[in-house]
Design an enzyme around this catalytic site. Structure first.
Site, short mmCIF file in Angstrom:
data_model
loop_
_atom_site.label_atom_id
_atom_site.label_comp_id
_atom_site.label_asym_id
_atom_site.label_seq_id
_atom_site.Cartn_x
_atom_site.Cartn_y
_atom_site.Cartn_z
N LYS A 168 -42.96 -48.15 57.62
CA LYS A 168 -43.90 -47.79 56.55
C LYS A 168 -43.13 -47.31 55.31
CE LYS A 168 -47.58 -46.92 59.84
NZ LYS A 168 -48.43 -45.99 60.59
N GLN B 1 -48.97 -39.80 61.45
CA GLN B 1 -48.71 -40.78 62.50
C GLN B 1 -49.26 -40.29 63.84
OE1 GLN B 1 -47.56 -43.80 61.89
NE2 GLN B 1 -47.49 -44.46 64.02
N ASP C 49 -55.38 -44.29 56.01
CA ASP C 49 -55.50 -44.92 57.34
C ASP C 49 -56.94 -45.38 57.62
OD1 ASP C 49 -53.33 -45.39 59.06
OD2 ASP C 49 -53.03 -43.24 59.40
N1 GUN Z 1 -50.31 -45.01 65.50
C1 GUN Z 1 -50.44 -46.31 65.86
N2 GUN Z 1 -51.01 -47.02 64.87
C2 GUN Z 1 -51.24 -46.16 63.87
C3 GUN Z 1 -51.80 -46.29 62.56
O1 GUN Z 1 -52.23 -47.36 62.13
N3 GUN Z 1 -51.86 -45.15 61.82
C4 GUN Z 1 -51.42 -43.96 62.28
N4 GUN Z 1 -51.53 -42.90 61.48
N5 GUN Z 1 -50.90 -43.80 63.47
C5 GUN Z 1 -50.81 -44.90 64.26
#
Ligand code: GUN
Length: 282
Positions: free
Chosen positions: A52, A96, A119
């Protein structure tokens, strides 16, 4: 043989479009910032967070990194989120998941200002999707819609079957397909006659969490098959929820793993970050 839906190529296309937009904002004196919070050092999370941050760098988004200890308390995390909510220079906040046991995931998601919820996990973002209002959409399902649209696969009037009903993928996926005028069936672990249900699908979205579960006898000839799963097989190679070699003989179009849905999730996160700038302005 099925046509390959190339998520790597399509995600690059989207990221390049965003890069241009961000460069224009920069000329106007605006920088977009994303705060990325990771609690603990789960290896898979570290890889995702690293990717990311790399995508931010590519597009020209400033990423602010918060790496907190595994034993961070819920109060400490909520305090940081409150600070970032107040900070006008931060456009988006991403925590996350999964979080360590001592932290209540729901409380954390609810604490993020919906205007910064890149998100799309906050109940008000989800609610907006349900009633057809504007708001952030969860990145994986939003990415799948882009994969279909940019591969010229129409959704309107099609039989769409989504296997899996998670808050992050299955539920928003079904709502997005409905918004595109698909006829949507949500299947899950308690669905009876899963094979028959899946065989009706013109578009089959698989988020079942079981390696190579979907074989050709679940798939109608010529159907589009989108594989959300990611696992390691016996040889430590990546594979999805779909038995790719078998299903690609019968499907019309299919996503590979890796290089299908995965790269799209990050591209759509970047898209939400770019949108966050406009949303925060209002
Ligand atoms: N953990 C697995 N996929 C995601 C996601 O798309 N966003 C976040 N914040 N955590 C995750």
């Amino acid at each position: 043989m099925a046509n390959l839906i190339d998520g790597k190529r399509i995600s690059k296309e989207i990221k390049d479009e965003l890069k241009e937009k961000v460069a224009k904002y920069k000329e106007e004196g605006t920088t977009i910032s994303l705060a990325v919070i990771q609690v603990g050092n789960d290896p898979a999370s570290s890889v995702y967070v690293g990717n990311k941050k790399k995508a931010c760098e590519y597009i020209g988004i400033r990423s602010l990194s918060y790496e907190l200890e595994e034993n961070t308390s819920q109060e400490e995390l909520l305090k940081l989120i409150a600070q970032l909510n107040e900070d006008a220079s931060v456009n988006g906040i991403l925590v996350q998941l999964p979080l360590p046991r001592q932290i209540d995931e729901k409380k954390v998601i609810n604490a993020i200002d919906p205007k910064k919820d890149v998100d799309g996990f906050h109940p008000s973002s989800v609610g907006a999707l349900v009633i057809g209002e504007k708001g952030y959409v969860s990145c994986t399902p939003a990415g799948i819609i882009q994969l279909l649209k940019r591969s010229n696969i129409s959704i309107e009037g099609k039989e769409c079957v989504v296997i899996g009903r998670s808050n992050i993928v299955g539920k928003p996926m079904s709502l997005l397909l409905l918004r595109e005028n698909g006829t949507v069936t949500m299947a899950h672990s308690k669905t009876k006659n899963l094979k028959e249900v899946c065989k009706r699908a013109d578009i089959l979205i698989v988020a079942i969490g079981k390696p190579r579960f979907i074989t050709s006898d679940y798939v109608k000839e010529g159907a589009t098959v989108i594989d959300v799963g990611i696992h390691r097989n016996e040889e430590n190679k990546l594979c999805g929820d779909v038995d790719f070699d078998d299903v690609s003989k019968i499907a019309g179009a299919i996503t590979p793993v890796p290089g299908g849905v995965g790269p799209m999730t990050i591209a759509m996160l970047m898209n939400n970050c770019v949108e966050s700038y406009l949303i925060n302005q209002k």
